[in-house]
Design a protein around this motif. Structure first.
Motif, PDB file in Angstrom:
ATOM      1  N   ASP A  59       0.807  -1.217   0.000  1.00  0.00           N
ATOM      2  CA  ASP A  59       0.000   0.000   0.000  1.00  0.00           C
ATOM      3  C   ASP A  59       0.845   1.275   0.000  1.00  0.00           C
ATOM      4  O   ASP A  59       0.570   2.196  -0.762  1.00  0.00           O
ATOM      5  CB  ASP A  59      -0.971  -0.006   1.180  1.00  0.00           C
ATOM      6  CG  ASP A  59      -1.987  -1.130   1.087  1.00  0.00           C
ATOM      7  OD1 ASP A  59      -2.098  -1.760   0.021  1.00  0.00           O
ATOM      8  OD2 ASP A  59      -2.670  -1.383   2.091  1.00  0.00           O
ATOM      9  N   ASP A  60       1.871   1.322   0.834  1.00  0.00           N
ATOM     10  CA  ASP A  60       2.733   2.514   0.853  1.00  0.00           C
ATOM     11  C   ASP A  60       3.428   2.705  -0.489  1.00  0.00           C
ATOM     12  O   ASP A  60       3.537   3.831  -0.983  1.00  0.00           O
ATOM     13  CB  ASP A  60       3.777   2.418   1.961  1.00  0.00           C
ATOM     14  CG  ASP A  60       3.238   2.810   3.325  1.00  0.00           C
ATOM     15  OD1 ASP A  60       2.005   2.955   3.459  1.00  0.00           O
ATOM     16  OD2 ASP A  60       4.047   2.982   4.254  1.00  0.00           O
ATOM     17  N   ARG A  61       3.905   1.617  -1.088  1.00  0.00           N
ATOM     18  CA  ARG A  61       4.580   1.716  -2.393  1.00  0.00           C
ATOM     19  C   ARG A  61       3.630   2.233  -3.455  1.00  0.00           C
ATOM     20  O   ARG A  61       3.999   3.055  -4.290  1.00  0.00           O
ATOM     21  CB  ARG A  61       5.133   0.356  -2.850  1.00  0.00           C
ATOM     22  CG  ARG A  61       6.123  -0.318  -1.934  1.00  0.00           C
ATOM     23  CD  ARG A  61       7.417   0.410  -1.675  1.00  0.00           C
ATOM     24  NE  ARG A  61       7.379   1.447  -0.669  1.00  0.00           N
ATOM     25  CZ  ARG A  61       7.312   1.267   0.653  1.00  0.00           C
ATOM     26  NH1 ARG A  61       7.242   0.065   1.149  1.00  0.00           N
ATOM     27  NH2 ARG A  61       7.298   2.286   1.483  1.00  0.00           N
ATOM     28  N   ILE A  62       2.384   1.748  -3.446  1.00  0.00           N
ATOM     29  CA  ILE A  62       1.376   2.196  -4.412  1.00  0.00           C
ATOM     30  C   ILE A  62       1.107   3.690  -4.231  1.00  0.00           C
ATOM     31  O   ILE A  62       1.126   4.459  -5.196  1.00  0.00           O
ATOM     32  CB  ILE A  62       0.072   1.386  -4.257  1.00  0.00           C
ATOM     33  CG1 ILE A  62       0.298  -0.064  -4.698  1.00  0.00           C
ATOM     34  CG2 ILE A  62      -1.075   2.029  -5.027  1.00  0.00           C
ATOM     35  CD1 ILE A  62      -0.813  -1.024  -4.293  1.00  0.00           C
ATOM     36  N   LEU A  63       0.867   4.105  -2.999  1.00  0.00           N
ATOM     37  CA  LEU A  63       0.578   5.509  -2.718  1.00  0.00           C
ATOM     38  C   LEU A  63       1.761   6.404  -3.089  1.00  0.00           C
ATOM     39  O   LEU A  63       1.580   7.467  -3.697  1.00  0.00           O
ATOM     40  CB  LEU A  63       0.215   5.685  -1.250  1.00  0.00           C
ATOM     41  CG  LEU A  63      -1.132   5.079  -0.837  1.00  0.00           C
ATOM     42  CD1 LEU A  63      -1.220   4.946   0.682  1.00  0.00           C
ATOM     43  CD2 LEU A  63      -2.288   5.886  -1.383  1.00  0.00           C
ATOM     44  N   GLU A  64       2.973   5.979  -2.752  1.00  0.00           N
ATOM     45  CA  GLU A  64       4.169   6.764  -3.090  1.00  0.00           C
ATOM     46  C   GLU A  64       4.335   6.872  -4.605  1.00  0.00           C
ATOM     47  O   GLU A  64       4.658   7.939  -5.128  1.00  0.00           O
ATOM     48  CB  GLU A  64       5.410   6.123  -2.465  1.00  0.00           C
ATOM     49  CG  GLU A  64       5.443   6.262  -0.955  1.00  0.00           C
ATOM     50  CD  GLU A  64       6.440   5.325  -0.294  1.00  0.00           C
ATOM     51  OE1 GLU A  64       7.052   4.476  -0.988  1.00  0.00           O
ATOM     52  OE2 GLU A  64       6.599   5.436   0.941  1.00  0.00           O
ATOM     53  N   HIS A  65       4.116   5.768  -5.314  1.00  0.00           N
ATOM     54  CA  HIS A  65       4.230   5.764  -6.775  1.00  0.00           C
ATOM     55  C   HIS A  65       3.266   6.776  -7.391  1.00  0.00           C
ATOM     56  O   HIS A  65       3.658   7.578  -8.238  1.00  0.00           O
ATOM     57  CB  HIS A  65       3.948   4.355  -7.311  1.00  0.00           C
ATOM     58  CG  HIS A  65       3.908   4.281  -8.797  1.00  0.00           C
ATOM     59  ND1 HIS A  65       5.024   4.036  -9.564  1.00  0.00           N
ATOM     60  CD2 HIS A  65       2.882   4.436  -9.670  1.00  0.00           C
ATOM     61  CE1 HIS A  65       4.682   4.048 -10.842  1.00  0.00           C
ATOM     62  NE2 HIS A  65       3.388   4.283 -10.932  1.00  0.00           N
TER      63      HIS A  65
END
Length: 87
Positions: free
Chosen positions: A12-18
């Motif tokens: 989730d954090d990777r998706i949001l950061e992307h």
């Protein structure tokens, strides 16, 4: 400092950061980017979960974007443990 919720996964954090850095994108493009190192299918499932909590918005045709709430989470301004799903 950001605090994740029990319903969140590592992706989730990777998706949001992307999405915060690159703008609207599809799960396939996120997977192909190398930044979100999960399968397209898993990213898609997580995007749907993030939409249900108001952190992402589905723009149509498989394209997702981060919401203001998602940006607040990334900067530590929003405690997602207090959010409820709209499923």
């Amino acid at each position: 400092m950001r605090f994740d919720a029990d319903w969140m996964s590592r992706a989730d954090d990777r998706i949001l950061e992307h999405l915060a850095e690159r703008g609207p994108d599809t799960p396939k493009e996120m997977a192909d980017s190398g930044r979100v190192r999960f399968s397209r299918q898993y990213i898609n499932a997580r995007c749907k979960k993030l939409v249900s909590y108001g952190l992402l918005v589905h723009l149509g045709n498989g394209v997702y974007d981060i919401t203001r709430e998602g940006e607040k989470y990334l900067t530590g301004e929003l405690d997602v443990r207090k959010l409820e799903a709209n499923e």
